[in-house]
Motif scaffolding. Structure first.
Motif, PDB file in Angstrom:
ATOM      1  N   ASP A  71       2.076   2.450   1.108  1.00 15.08           N
ATOM      2  CA  ASP A  71       3.277   3.260   0.887  1.00 15.08           C
ATOM      3  C   ASP A  71       3.041   4.295  -0.214  1.00 15.08           C
ATOM      4  O   ASP A  71       3.508   5.435  -0.114  1.00 15.08           O
ATOM      5  CB  ASP A  71       4.458   2.362   0.524  1.00 15.08           C
ATOM      6  CG  ASP A  71       4.819   1.417   1.659  1.00 15.08           C
ATOM      7  OD1 ASP A  71       4.592   1.780   2.825  1.00 15.08           O
ATOM      8  OD2 ASP A  71       5.323   0.317   1.377  1.00 15.08           O
TER       9      ASP A  71
ATOM     10  N   VAL B  84      -0.501   8.549  10.481  1.00 10.41           N
ATOM     11  CA  VAL B  84      -1.203   7.763   9.464  1.00 10.41           C
ATOM     12  C   VAL B  84      -1.203   6.308   9.919  1.00 10.41           C
ATOM     13  O   VAL B  84      -0.131   5.712  10.099  1.00 10.41           O
ATOM     14  CB  VAL B  84      -0.525   7.883   8.084  1.00 10.41           C
ATOM     15  CG1 VAL B  84      -1.252   7.005   7.057  1.00 10.41           C
ATOM     16  CG2 VAL B  84      -0.501   9.334   7.618  1.00 10.41           C
TER      17      VAL B  84
ATOM     18  N   GLN C 272       8.427   5.580   9.504  1.00  7.05           N
ATOM     19  CA  GLN C 272       7.614   4.394   9.733  1.00  7.05           C
ATOM     20  C   GLN C 272       8.204   3.656  10.934  1.00  7.05           C
ATOM     21  O   GLN C 272       8.993   4.219  11.669  1.00  7.05           O
ATOM     22  CB  GLN C 272       7.597   3.477   8.502  1.00  7.05           C
ATOM     23  CG  GLN C 272       7.468   4.193   7.176  1.00  7.05           C
ATOM     24  CD  GLN C 272       8.789   4.798   6.738  1.00  7.05           C
ATOM     25  OE1 GLN C 272       9.861   4.277   7.044  1.00  7.05           O
ATOM     26  NE2 GLN C 272       8.719   5.920   6.030  1.00  7.05           N
TER      27      GLN C 272
ATOM     28  N   LYS D 259       9.307  -0.366   3.744  1.00  8.85           N
ATOM     29  CA  LYS D 259       8.367   0.750   3.820  1.00  8.85           C
ATOM     30  C   LYS D 259       9.053   2.091   3.610  1.00  8.85           C
ATOM     31  O   LYS D 259       8.504   2.978   2.963  1.00  8.85           O
ATOM     32  CB  LYS D 259       7.625   0.726   5.161  1.00  8.85           C
ATOM     33  CG  LYS D 259       6.751  -0.499   5.359  1.00  8.85           C
ATOM     34  CD  LYS D 259       5.749  -0.309   6.468  1.00  8.85           C
ATOM     35  CE  LYS D 259       4.621   0.594   6.048  1.00  8.85           C
ATOM     36  NZ  LYS D 259       3.808   0.059   4.944  1.00  8.85           N
TER      37      LYS D 259
ATOM     38  N   GLN E 255       8.241   4.366   0.326  1.00 12.10           N
ATOM     39  CA  GLN E 255       7.630   5.682   0.487  1.00 12.10           C
ATOM     40  C   GLN E 255       8.508   6.782  -0.096  1.00 12.10           C
ATOM     41  O   GLN E 255       7.999   7.778  -0.605  1.00 12.10           O
ATOM     42  CB  GLN E 255       7.314   5.923   1.961  1.00 12.10           C
ATOM     43  CG  GLN E 255       6.188   5.022   2.444  1.00 12.10           C
ATOM     44  CD  GLN E 255       5.817   5.214   3.898  1.00 12.10           C
ATOM     45  OE1 GLN E 255       6.194   6.192   4.540  1.00 12.10           O
ATOM     46  NE2 GLN E 255       5.062   4.262   4.442  1.00 12.10           N
TER      47      GLN E 255
ATOM     48  N   THR F 127       0.956   7.047   1.440  1.00  5.95           N
ATOM     49  CA  THR F 127       1.658   7.900   2.389  1.00  5.95           C
ATOM     50  C   THR F 127       2.700   8.779   1.714  1.00  5.95           C
ATOM     51  O   THR F 127       2.860   9.961   2.063  1.00  5.95           O
ATOM     52  CB  THR F 127       2.306   7.050   3.489  1.00  5.95           C
ATOM     53  OG1 THR F 127       1.336   6.139   4.016  1.00  5.95           O
ATOM     54  CG2 THR F 127       2.825   7.914   4.617  1.00  5.95           C
TER      55      THR F 127
ATOM     56  N   ASN G  86       3.927   7.173   9.835  1.00  6.68           N
ATOM     57  CA  ASN G  86       3.106   6.044   9.405  1.00  6.68           C
ATOM     58  C   ASN G  86       3.433   4.904  10.384  1.00  6.68           C
ATOM     59  O   ASN G  86       4.465   4.260  10.256  1.00  6.68           O
ATOM     60  CB  ASN G  86       3.442   5.672   7.969  1.00  6.68           C
ATOM     61  CG  ASN G  86       2.679   4.475   7.456  1.00  6.68           C
ATOM     62  OD1 ASN G  86       3.152   3.760   6.582  1.00  6.68           O
ATOM     63  ND2 ASN G  86       1.502   4.211   7.982  1.00  6.68           N
TER      64      ASN G  86
ATOM     65  N   THR H  47      -6.572   4.964   7.539  1.00  5.45           N
ATOM     66  CA  THR H  47      -6.845   4.345   6.236  1.00  5.45           C
ATOM     67  C   THR H  47      -7.759   3.139   6.434  1.00  5.45           C
ATOM     68  O   THR H  47      -7.580   2.354   7.363  1.00  5.45           O
ATOM     69  CB  THR H  47      -5.543   3.925   5.536  1.00  5.45           C
ATOM     70  OG1 THR H  47      -4.813   3.009   6.359  1.00  5.45           O
ATOM     71  CG2 THR H  47      -4.666   5.149   5.267  1.00  5.45           C
TER      72      THR H  47
END
Length: 300
Positions: A247, A184, A140, A44, A48, A250, A165, A214
């Motif tokens: 990803d 997020v 994350q 992640k 990102q 974000t 995130n 989301t």
């Protein structure tokens, strides 16, 4: 929007993704014959960072890779995507690995072995400086939570805005939430944080000042403590693989926020990034360019 590319710092994980594709996902204890396989850098954090760089940000990655061949490949993908890896750590042993199964409808099932990511503990003086000099810090939950907390505190002290995130879903300590500017989460992650089966935005806003929830193909829901509360619909595209859609979203959101866009517009642009991503199989290789994002965003 800013004339200079926003400085995005990503503190997170880096993995090698082993992706198998089959007509459907296997049930527990079942073997399913696949029809394709690929290895691609992921994680992640790395995803990102690449997403932010391709979306137009000036991105630096803070994290750890192993001393194996996977680590070499992951670092090469980051560099090739324009991500600054000069402060990335190398830990003796294996890199992180994700085993991903994808069906023909684009749904996936993922198992992650952290490897070197679990050694990314604490922050050096150089890493703290990088964070303090950034416009947006993006974190994350695939690295030790203590490191996420240290990075977020460094951002707060340096005047850098922080996006967390909160994926994968797990407990978030109150002291971390206290230094997050924008959270997020998807619905399952929101449930893990609040304990509520249905997403309750008020519960999340009691913890952080801004939230993006989301909603997969339904788009995104944004609310903040200033009274904003708006649903932003998704863009319709043909879905091939949803693996790195979050990803892409974000990373693009961090760039848009760093550019000074209005938050609703920033989320709409990030939705376009997620839509562009799901049209391809894979993780980092599927992350869209700024031109790809703009093309979908222009649909209105």
């Amino acid at each position: 929007m800013a004339d200079v590319a926003p400085r995005i710092v990503v503190a997170g994980s880096a993995n090698m993704d082993l992706v198998g594709i089959a007509a459907r996902l296997p049930l527990p204890g079942e073997t399913v014959l696949g029809d394709d396989f690929m290895m691609t850098p992921g994680g992640k954090g790395a995803n990102q960072a690449i997403a932010a760089a391709r979306a137009g940000g000036s991105c630096t990655f803070l994290g750890a890779i192993g001393s194996d061949a996977f680590g070499v490949t992951v670092k090469a993908r980051l560099n090739a995507s324009g991500v600054d890896t000069s402060n990335m750590r190398t830990s003796y042993g294996s890199s992180g690995v994700a085993v991903i199964m994808v069906d023909h409808a684009g749904e996936n099932s993922i198992m992650v072995s952290p490897g070197a990511n679990s050694t990314f503990a604490g922050l050096s003086a150089a890493e703290t400086t990088v964070i303090a000099e950034g416009d947006v810090l993006l974190c994350q939950q695939e690295i030790p939570v203590e490191t996420v907390l240290a990075a977020s505190r460094a951002a707060r002290e340096g005047g850098t805005r922080t996006i967390l995130n909160a994926a994968p879903a797990r407990h978030l300590p109150p002291e971390l939430l206290a230094v997050v500017d924008l959270l997020v989460v998807n619905e399952s992650e929101a449930e893990a944080i609040t304990g509520s089966a249905e997403p309750r935005m008020a519960e999340l806003l009691a913890l952080v000042p801004r939230v993006v929830l989301t909603l997969s193909g339904k788009g995104s829901w944004y609310a903040d403590r200033d009274g904003a509360d708006e649903r932003i619909p998704a863009f319709e595209v043909d879905v091939v693989d949803t693996t790195a859609a979050g990803d892409a979203f974000t990373g693009a959101l961090a760039v848009a926020w760093g550019e000074g866009r209005d938050m609703i517009d920033a989320i709409r642009w990030a939705n376009a990034a997620g839509a562009a991503c799901v049209r391809k199989v894979g993780a980092s290789n599927a992350l869209p360019s700024r031109a790809d994002i703009d093309a979908i965003y222009a649909r209105g």
